[in-house]
Design an enzyme around this catalytic site. Structure first.
Site, PDB file in Angstrom:
ATOM      1  CG  HIS A  10      -0.175   0.132   2.516  1.00 54.38           C
ATOM      2  ND1 HIS A  10       0.335  -0.979   3.183  1.00 54.38           N
ATOM      3  CD2 HIS A  10       0.187   1.219   3.266  1.00 54.38           C
ATOM      4  CE1 HIS A  10       0.960  -0.584   4.280  1.00 54.38           C
ATOM      5  NE2 HIS A  10       0.892   0.751   4.344  1.00 54.38           N
ATOM      6  CB  THR A  54       2.283   5.223   4.117  1.00 53.34           C
ATOM      7  OG1 THR A  54       2.358   3.841   4.472  1.00 53.34           O
ATOM      8  CG2 THR A  54       1.969   6.040   5.369  1.00 53.34           C
ATOM      9  CG  HIS A  74       7.802   4.605  -0.138  1.00 54.26           C
ATOM     10  ND1 HIS A  74       7.944   5.752   0.611  1.00 54.26           N
ATOM     11  CD2 HIS A  74       7.711   3.569   0.755  1.00 54.26           C
ATOM     12  CE1 HIS A  74       7.953   5.446   1.900  1.00 54.26           C
ATOM     13  NE2 HIS A  74       7.810   4.119   2.021  1.00 54.26           N
ATOM     14  CB  THR A 113       6.815  -1.158   1.923  1.00 54.37           C
ATOM     15  OG1 THR A 113       7.157   0.140   2.427  1.00 54.37           O
ATOM     16  CG2 THR A 113       7.816  -2.183   2.432  1.00 54.37           C
TER      17      THR A 113
END
Length: 835
Positions: A718, A720, A797, A799
């Site tokens: 996902h 953030t 970004h 992860t």
């Protein structure tokens, strides 16, 4: 920059000229902003909007509608000041040199023998007040006159040590043809006329600090304006002088006796204004023909009554006869008297002549005392000669330039002076005064004390930066004076020098952050012009002799996009990056890299730093008409009055990032001034914004995607989309904001194109296309006092893995949002929404 608005394009090509066609898809403010950042000097604006022209003019950028080719040709070849309220163009055009002429707007000069000392085949032309007599040269749709003259060179010659006028004027003309035009000085007279006319209408009490001779005509019609200068030279001050003998020195090749007489009368007049705040009758004995009266009458309705056997053509009432002592009773109260009686020497022996002069001096002094002995509101200026005399200690001595320095000086007295204690002054002391002292200013009023005035509007143009003034007292005055226009020298050194030399003095330097003003606009000369109904074709250049214009108590303060606005804020950046830098994207790249954002894909459309603030800091020397502090403050309080349509409001963190980038830029350039300025602006941002950081967050906003084009081993990859530090009671407010932005969030054009190691054992995919919405949501949370975002830059970004992996590059791929949620860190989801 000058903007010449045309309905149709022209076939002819002009140097340093660019064509801009109005973009109908953008509003008038956006068009004005784009025009203002073009890099050429001349802009031909096609299919123009009148509103856009108004916006540019209010910003101090000259923008004029062109109806005829003659208008275009005239305006494109020279610089000018434009009165956009009254539609008057004041050209600063010296092409008249090609007619073998120099010009003056002072009539008295034309009555001298100056043409005997001009360049061979040259003539002198009188052009009237601010070139008013040249209006007939221009049959234009707007009023046009050429305000360029050579009076500055003529006056500089008079006060210089040079005697050869031809050599002097030749040097000045060559200088004028080879150096940058001193545009502020040329337009200053137009500005002062407009300024004092406006202020005298809007304010009952106006105080002016530090006027010089170039303003001697400006204030003739404003007797109520209180002047402060460097003070007079008094009779009692001669106690410091040693005795000397007759020197005899020629100051000017051509006769400047009229100029001296004019200065004497104007000095007396302004002293009268200072004491009585009204216009007097002006009596003059001798001094015919006084052609300079014509000059005075171009600016004022002063009344002159004169006595002289010779004609005085411009006097209101001339008595072609001698003046006798019994005539004193004819002189009324509320007047000034100028006594300039001196018999011609003829063939008289010098010893005999000396006796005549001393007797006439005594007679002149007797007339002066007689005039001042009765009545009220009187001041007298009387011609004197160096001789043993008893004079009132408080009387003022005047020695304005004249053709030859000989034995002559002038004494100015009011009624009180004439009755004051007298002191014996030896002839040698008076020669010492004559030989060594020239009165350089018609304004000899008392110096200004650096204290706030409660009910007055204070004007101090180019008067307070001198290091004779206490710097902290200057700052205190500017901070606390409620109604004022004050200038101080801007610090455009690179080593953050606290003071700089100028001619034979030193000036303190200042940055906008030195002041803590309330409701004041801090701008440049051209920014100030826009506020008073003027604009200019040539912006201020960073010469080292530049000034901040600080306006306090103006009703324009909240009109953020109309005055002292962001016009031209990127112009210097454009000049550099499209001609000198490694790439036209250099500014975007540097701003991201200096904030540790290494994803440069699309950096020119999705930048995480405020370009406005960054450019305003690193290029402040080139454009300080933009009042950065005011812009920050009004956005922080939500009090900005925005007339324009599309207007992007930055999140406070974007401003902080800009300061950090500017600081990095300053270090690389070894620019200590920008380094300090950037630090102080960042401190100011933190002061006016209550920025809190979620560096110890308890909630985060997650964005889950329908497609991830990489391998991953985390449970749910996902984005953030920011972290929060909030209490449970604040959850409904946070959720309400997310709901409000639902459409914009799901409408984001999100892409990815590579993976990288964010840190050791943190493998992520880059995300593009979210920053604009992120900062809008940041602003929404900030306004509700919800702590959102960390102190470090937000790097979007996803992860993918908590292990070390190799970088993968793919074709740019669009990501589709599945859901957006608010979740407690190491806890449950408290809100979830889908598209």
């Amino acid at each position: 920059m000058k903007v010449l608005a045309l309905r149709h394009s022209v076939a002819q090509v002009y140097a340093d000229t660019q064509v801009y066609t109005h973009d109908n898809s953008k509003d008038e403010y956006e068009n004005a902003f784009l025009i203002s950042n073009l890099t050429t000097h001349n802009i031909l604006y096609l299919n123009y909007s009148v509103k856009t022209l108004q916006i540019l003019n209010k910003s101090g950028i000259a923008a004029i509608e062109i109806q005829k080719m003659d208008e275009l040709f005239t305006l494109i070849r020279c610089n000018f000041t434009y009165d956009y309220i009254d539609d008057v163009v004041y050209l600063h055009d010296y092409s008249y040199y090609t007619n073998n002429e120099i010009r003056t707007d002072q009539h008295w000069v034309t009555k001298t023998n100056i043409e005997d000392y001009l360049l061979p085949g040259w003539k002198l032309t009188y052009v009237g007040y601010n070139g008013s007599d040249t209006r007939g040269h221009y049959n234009f749709s707007f009023r046009c006159q050429n305000a360029a003259t050579d009076d500055d060179a003529i006056i500089e010659y008079i006060y210089s040590d040079e005697l050869d006028f031809q050599s002097f004027i030749l040097k000045k003309i060559k200088e004028r043809m080879t150096t940058s035009l001193p545009i502020a000085r040329l337009s200053n007279r137009v500005f002062r006329d407009k300024l004092f006319k406006t202020l005298s209408v809007n304010h009952d009490k106006v105080v002016n600090v530090g006027p010089r001779n170039e303003s001697m005509f400006t204030f003739l019609d404003y007797p109520s304006i209180k002047q402060f200068s460097n003070g007079p030279y008094l009779v009692k001050d001669t106690i410091k002088l040693k005795q000397e003998r007759w020197l005899g020195k020629r100051l000017s090749q051509f006769d400047i006796g009229q100029y001296k007489n004019m200065l004497n009368v104007l000095t007396t007049l302004y002293q009268y204004y200072d004491m009585y705040h009204e216009k007097p009758i002006v009596y003059m004995i001798g001094s015919a023909p006084s052609y300079w009266i014509y000059d005075v009458k171009q600016y004022s309705d002063l009344k002159f009554e004169t006595w002289d056997p010779l004609d005085t053509p411009y006097s209101n009432l001339h008595h072609k006869e001698l003046f006798y002592i019994n005539d004193v009773q004819k002189l009324k109260d509320n007047s000034i008297l100028y006594i300039d009686i001196r018999t011609d020497r003829g063939n008289m022996d010098w010893k005999e002549w000396r006796k005549v002069v001393e007797r006439q001096t005594a007679d002149n002094l007797y007339i002066a005392y007689k005039y001042l002995s009765t009545g009220r509101a009187k001041i007298c200026c009387v011609k004197m000669t160096a001789m043993d005399l008893e004079l009132p200690i408080s009387a003022k001595l005047l020695h304005h330039p004249t053709t030859e320095i000989r034995s002559e000086f002038y004494l100015m007295m009011d009624i009180w002076d004439s009755k004051n204690i007298k002191r014996f002054i030896p002839k040698g002391v008076l020669y010492s005064y004559i030989n060594n002292i020239i009165t350089e200013n018609v304004f000899i009023q008392q110096p200004f004390k650096l204290k706030t005035l409660k009910n007055e509007y204070v004007i101090a143009l180019y008067a307070l930066s001198n290091d004779l003034n206490n710097r902290e007292d200057v700052i205190k005055l500017i901070n606390n004076q409620k109604k004022a226009l004050i200038t101080v020298r801007i610090n455009n050194t690179f080593k953050d020098e606290p003071k700089v030399g100028f001619k034979n003095i030193y000036d303190w330097t200042f940055l906008p952050t030195d002041f803590e003003t309330s409701e004041s606009i801090i701008t440049s000369y051209d920014g100030c012009l826009g506020i008073f109904g003027l604009s200019i074709s040539l912006a201020s250049k960073p010469t080292g002799n530049n000034h901040l214009f600080i306006l306090s108590g103006t009703d324009k303060y909240f009109k953020l996009d109309q005055f002292a606005n962001h016009m031209s804020i990127s112009r210097r950046s454009h000049q550099i990056r499209f001609s000198e830098s490694a790439t036209s994207y250099s500014g975007y790249i540097f701003r991201d890299l200096s904030n540790n954002n290494f994803n440069l894909i699309g950096t020119n459309v999705e930048n995480s730093v405020s370009g406005h603030v960054y450019n305003a800091l690193i290029y402040y020397r080139y454009n300080y008409s933009f009042d950065l502090k005011r812009w920050i403050y009004l956005h922080s309080t939500g009090k900005a009055s925005i007339e324009g349509g599309r207007y992007y409001e930055h999140a406070p963190i974007e401003l902080i990032y800009a300061c950090r980038s500017a600081r990095e830029f300053a270090k690389l350039q070894d620019d200590l001034t920008v380094l300090r300025y950037s630090n102080e602006i960042e401190n100011y941002i933190n002061k006016v914004y209550s920025i809190t950081y979620a560096d110890d967050p308890n909630y985060f906003i997650g964005v889950k995607f329908k497609n991830i084009p990489y391998k991953y081993n985390v449970k749910v990859p996902h984005l953030t989309f920011g972290v929060l530090n909030i209490s449970e009671q604040m959850l409904p407010d946070a959720i309400a904001i997310l709901k409000k932005f639902k459409n914009e969030l799901f409408g984001m054009d999100i892409t990815t194109s590579y993976t990288y190691m964010l840190s050791d054992e943190v493998y992520v995919a880059n995300i593009s296309g979210v920053l604009s919405t992120y900062f809008k949501i940041y602003n929404a949370f900030y306004k509700e006092q919800i702590t959102f975002g960390q102190s470090r830059m937000f790097i979007p970004h996803v992860t993918l893995s908590f292990s070390n992996e190799k970088t993968v590059r793919i074709d740019t791929t669009k990501l589709y949002i599945d859901s957006i949620y608010l979740r407690k860190i190491k806890g449950d989801t408290v809100f979830d929404m889908t598209g």
